[in-house]
Design a protein around this motif. Structure first.
Motif, mmCIF file in Angstrom:
data_model
loop_
_atom_site.group_PDB
_atom_site.id
_atom_site.type_symbol
_atom_site.label_atom_id
_atom_site.label_comp_id
_atom_site.label_asym_id
_atom_site.label_seq_id
_atom_site.Cartn_x
_atom_site.Cartn_y
_atom_site.Cartn_z
ATOM 1 N N GLU A 78 44.314 -8.636 -7.383
ATOM 2 C CA GLU A 78 44.825 -7.568 -6.526
ATOM 3 C C GLU A 78 46.178 -7.060 -7.040
ATOM 4 O O GLU A 78 46.436 -5.852 -7.065
ATOM 5 N N LYS A 79 47.042 -7.987 -7.470
ATOM 6 C CA LYS A 79 48.334 -7.585 -8.016
ATOM 7 C C LYS A 79 48.166 -6.750 -9.282
ATOM 8 O O LYS A 79 48.980 -5.867 -9.573
ATOM 9 N N HIS A 80 47.108 -7.044 -10.038
ATOM 10 C CA HIS A 80 46.862 -6.281 -11.263
ATOM 11 C C HIS A 80 46.338 -4.880 -10.969
ATOM 12 O O HIS A 80 46.816 -3.894 -11.531
ATOM 13 N N PHE A 81 45.349 -4.792 -10.060
ATOM 14 C CA PHE A 81 44.684 -3.512 -9.823
ATOM 15 C C PHE A 81 45.419 -2.613 -8.829
ATOM 16 O O PHE A 81 45.536 -1.414 -9.039
ATOM 17 N N CYS A 82 45.899 -3.173 -7.757
ATOM 18 C CA CYS A 82 46.380 -2.340 -6.663
ATOM 19 C C CYS A 82 47.681 -1.587 -6.925
ATOM 20 O O CYS A 82 47.874 -0.523 -6.335
ATOM 21 N N PRO A 83 48.586 -2.066 -7.788
ATOM 22 C CA PRO A 83 49.731 -1.209 -8.108
ATOM 23 C C PRO A 83 49.339 0.108 -8.762
ATOM 24 O O PRO A 83 50.128 1.045 -8.807
ATOM 25 N N GLN A 84 48.097 0.189 -9.265
ATOM 26 C CA GLN A 84 47.637 1.408 -9.904
ATOM 27 C C GLN A 84 47.123 2.439 -8.890
ATOM 28 O O GLN A 84 46.698 3.519 -9.275
ATOM 29 N N VAL A 85 47.155 2.099 -7.598
ATOM 30 C CA VAL A 85 46.778 3.071 -6.568
ATOM 31 C C VAL A 85 47.905 4.097 -6.429
ATOM 32 O O VAL A 85 49.036 3.759 -6.120
ATOM 33 N N ASN A 86 47.581 5.343 -6.672
ATOM 34 C CA ASN A 86 48.549 6.433 -6.542
ATOM 35 C C ASN A 86 48.286 7.123 -5.208
ATOM 36 O O ASN A 86 47.337 7.905 -5.078
ATOM 37 N N VAL A 87 49.102 6.802 -4.210
ATOM 38 C CA VAL A 87 48.865 7.297 -2.857
ATOM 39 C C VAL A 87 48.875 8.817 -2.817
ATOM 40 O O VAL A 87 48.044 9.437 -2.144
ATOM 41 N N GLU A 88 49.804 9.436 -3.534
ATOM 42 C CA GLU A 88 49.884 10.898 -3.518
ATOM 43 C C GLU A 88 48.614 11.520 -4.115
ATOM 44 O O GLU A 88 48.119 12.540 -3.611
ATOM 45 N N TYR A 89 48.092 10.903 -5.162
ATOM 46 C CA TYR A 89 46.849 11.408 -5.755
ATOM 47 C C TYR A 89 45.674 11.222 -4.801
ATOM 48 O O TYR A 89 44.808 12.099 -4.678
ATOM 49 N N GLU A 90 45.638 10.068 -4.126
ATOM 50 C CA GLU A 90 44.568 9.815 -3.162
ATOM 51 C C GLU A 90 44.625 10.835 -2.026
ATOM 52 O O GLU A 90 43.589 11.327 -1.558
ATOM 53 N N ARG A 91 45.826 11.161 -1.578
ATOM 54 C CA ARG A 91 45.968 12.153 -0.512
ATOM 55 C C ARG A 91 45.558 13.545 -0.994
ATOM 56 O O ARG A 91 45.002 14.334 -0.225
ATOM 57 N N PHE A 92 45.854 13.837 -2.258
ATOM 58 C CA PHE A 92 45.427 15.115 -2.826
ATOM 59 C C PHE A 92 43.902 15.230 -2.787
ATOM 60 O O PHE A 92 43.352 16.267 -2.390
ATOM 61 N N GLY A 93 43.210 14.164 -3.198
ATOM 62 C CA GLY A 93 41.752 14.167 -3.148
ATOM 63 C C GLY A 93 41.231 14.335 -1.733
ATOM 64 O O GLY A 93 40.251 15.047 -1.498
ATOM 65 N N PHE A 94 41.888 13.704 -0.785
ATOM 66 C CA PHE A 94 41.514 13.828 0.628
ATOM 67 C C PHE A 94 41.664 15.271 1.091
ATOM 68 O O PHE A 94 40.783 15.815 1.768
ATOM 69 N N ARG A 95 42.775 15.923 0.736
ATOM 70 C CA ARG A 95 43.039 17.302 1.172
ATOM 71 C C ARG A 95 42.077 18.304 0.551
ATOM 72 O O ARG A 95 41.823 19.373 1.121
ATOM 73 N N GLN A 96 41.519 17.961 -0.599
ATOM 74 C CA GLN A 96 40.598 18.875 -1.263
ATOM 75 C C GLN A 96 39.156 18.736 -0.755
ATOM 76 O O GLN A 96 38.283 19.538 -1.130
ATOM 77 N N CYS A 97 38.907 17.761 0.074
ATOM 78 C CA CYS A 97 37.544 17.476 0.518
ATOM 79 C C CYS A 97 37.082 18.486 1.575
ATOM 80 O O CYS A 97 37.684 18.596 2.641
ATOM 81 N N LYS A 98 36.019 19.211 1.271
ATOM 82 C CA LYS A 98 35.432 20.187 2.190
ATOM 83 C C LYS A 98 34.021 19.752 2.588
ATOM 84 O O LYS A 98 33.372 18.985 1.872
ATOM 85 N N GLN A 99 33.560 20.258 3.695
ATOM 86 C CA GLN A 99 32.206 19.937 4.160
ATOM 87 C C GLN A 99 31.179 20.559 3.223
ATOM 88 O O GLN A 99 31.263 21.736 2.869
ATOM 89 N N ASN A 100 30.199 19.767 2.804
ATOM 90 C CA ASN A 100 29.116 20.270 1.974
ATOM 91 C C ASN A 100 28.117 21.057 2.814
ATOM 92 O O ASN A 100 27.996 20.842 4.028
ATOM 93 N N GLU A 101 27.375 21.929 2.150
ATOM 94 C CA GLU A 101 26.413 22.770 2.869
ATOM 95 C C GLU A 101 25.357 21.949 3.598
ATOM 96 O O GLU A 101 24.902 22.313 4.670
ATOM 97 N N SER A 102 24.965 20.831 2.998
ATOM 98 C CA SER A 102 23.826 20.075 3.527
ATOM 99 C C SER A 102 24.212 18.963 4.495
ATOM 100 O O SER A 102 23.338 18.260 5.004
ATOM 101 N N GLU A 103 25.496 18.763 4.782
ATOM 102 C CA GLU A 103 25.879 17.634 5.619
ATOM 103 C C GLU A 103 26.366 18.068 6.994
ATOM 104 O O GLU A 103 26.914 19.163 7.167
ATOM 105 N N THR A 104 26.157 17.193 7.961
ATOM 106 C CA THR A 104 26.658 17.419 9.310
ATOM 107 C C THR A 104 28.145 17.081 9.359
ATOM 108 O O THR A 104 28.696 16.491 8.412
ATOM 109 N N VAL A 105 28.787 17.415 10.464
ATOM 110 C CA VAL A 105 30.199 17.080 10.619
ATOM 111 C C VAL A 105 30.374 15.562 10.679
ATOM 112 O O VAL A 105 31.364 15.026 10.169
ATOM 113 N N ASP A 106 29.422 14.851 11.262
ATOM 114 C CA ASP A 106 29.500 13.385 11.283
ATOM 115 C C ASP A 106 29.486 12.817 9.860
ATOM 116 O O ASP A 106 30.236 11.886 9.540
#
Length: 207
Positions: A78-106
């Motif tokens: 965990e000490k090896h892998f988890c420092p490589q988590v870039n929170v700002e990048y993860e949030r960027f990916g979250f903000r770019q996520c849009k609903q797909n045509e084929s999926e429900t809101v759930d």
């Protein structure tokens, strides 16, 4: 002993998300140990390295303080892998996520929950609710949410289900009505053609 099947961990497939992927991987492995009542710490450690694969084993052999138990091995990785988590990048990916045509809101919400797990949000539900309002297809749902600023994520999802069901029902009714209207128009056209044909005078004989 027949070992239950479990996927390996790919270190290099998505280097930018390796930390969040490792955290999810270990959680799934913990669930497997619980499901199969694997409680011995050394056995858990051995299975962690067996399942994770050669890439992880090579990294593990180079790490300090790996210990003899599952907890210490897991902590070292965990000490090896988890420092490589870039929170700002993860949030960027979250903000770019849009609903797909084929999926429900759930379904869209479930994707956002997965993405938000590595975003370190203070209020996760509030962030997911805001992203659904921004990224959903339904203008009706968006306007409903904007009229109700105190709306919770749970109530937003409930409203989305109601709107989606209403849209499905309306489509069925409107489709049936359209077919009936076409049939009526076709029938009237056919009757008109018959009437026109019956009123055409017969040609008189020239003889």
């Amino acid at each position: 002993m027949n070992l239950p099947q479990f996927e390996r961990f790919s270190v290099h497939d998505e280097p930018t998300t390796v930390g969040s992927r490792w955290t999810k991987y270990v959680k799934r492995l913990d669930n497997l140990f619980t499901a199969f009542a694997i409680t011995d710490a050394k056995q858990q450690r051995t299975l962690l390295l067996h399942y994770a694969g050669l890439e992880v084993c090579d990294i593990f052999e180079s790490l300090p303080d790996t210990g003899e138990s599952y907890v210490t091995a897991k902590s070292a990785l965990e000490k090896h892998f988890c420092p490589q988590v870039n929170v700002e990048y993860e949030r960027f990916g979250f903000r770019q996520c849009k609903q797909n045509e084929s999926e429900t809101v759930d379904q869209y919400c479930r994707r956002l929950k997965q993405l938000s797990s590595s975003c370190d949000f203070v209020n996760r539900d509030s962030e997911i609710k805001s992203q659904i309002i921004l990224g959903c297809h339904s203008q009706k749902l968006r306007r409903h949410a904007l009229r109700e600023p105190q709306l919770t994520l749970e109530k937003l999802l409930g409203a989305a289900r109601v709107f989606e069901q209403a849209d499905r029902h309306a489509s069925v009714i409107e489709g049936t009505t359209s077919v009936q209207a076409m049939n009526i128009r076709s029938s009237k056209a056919y009757q008109y053609q018959r009437q026109q044909h019956s009123t055409v005078p017969l040609p008189t004989s020239v003889f």
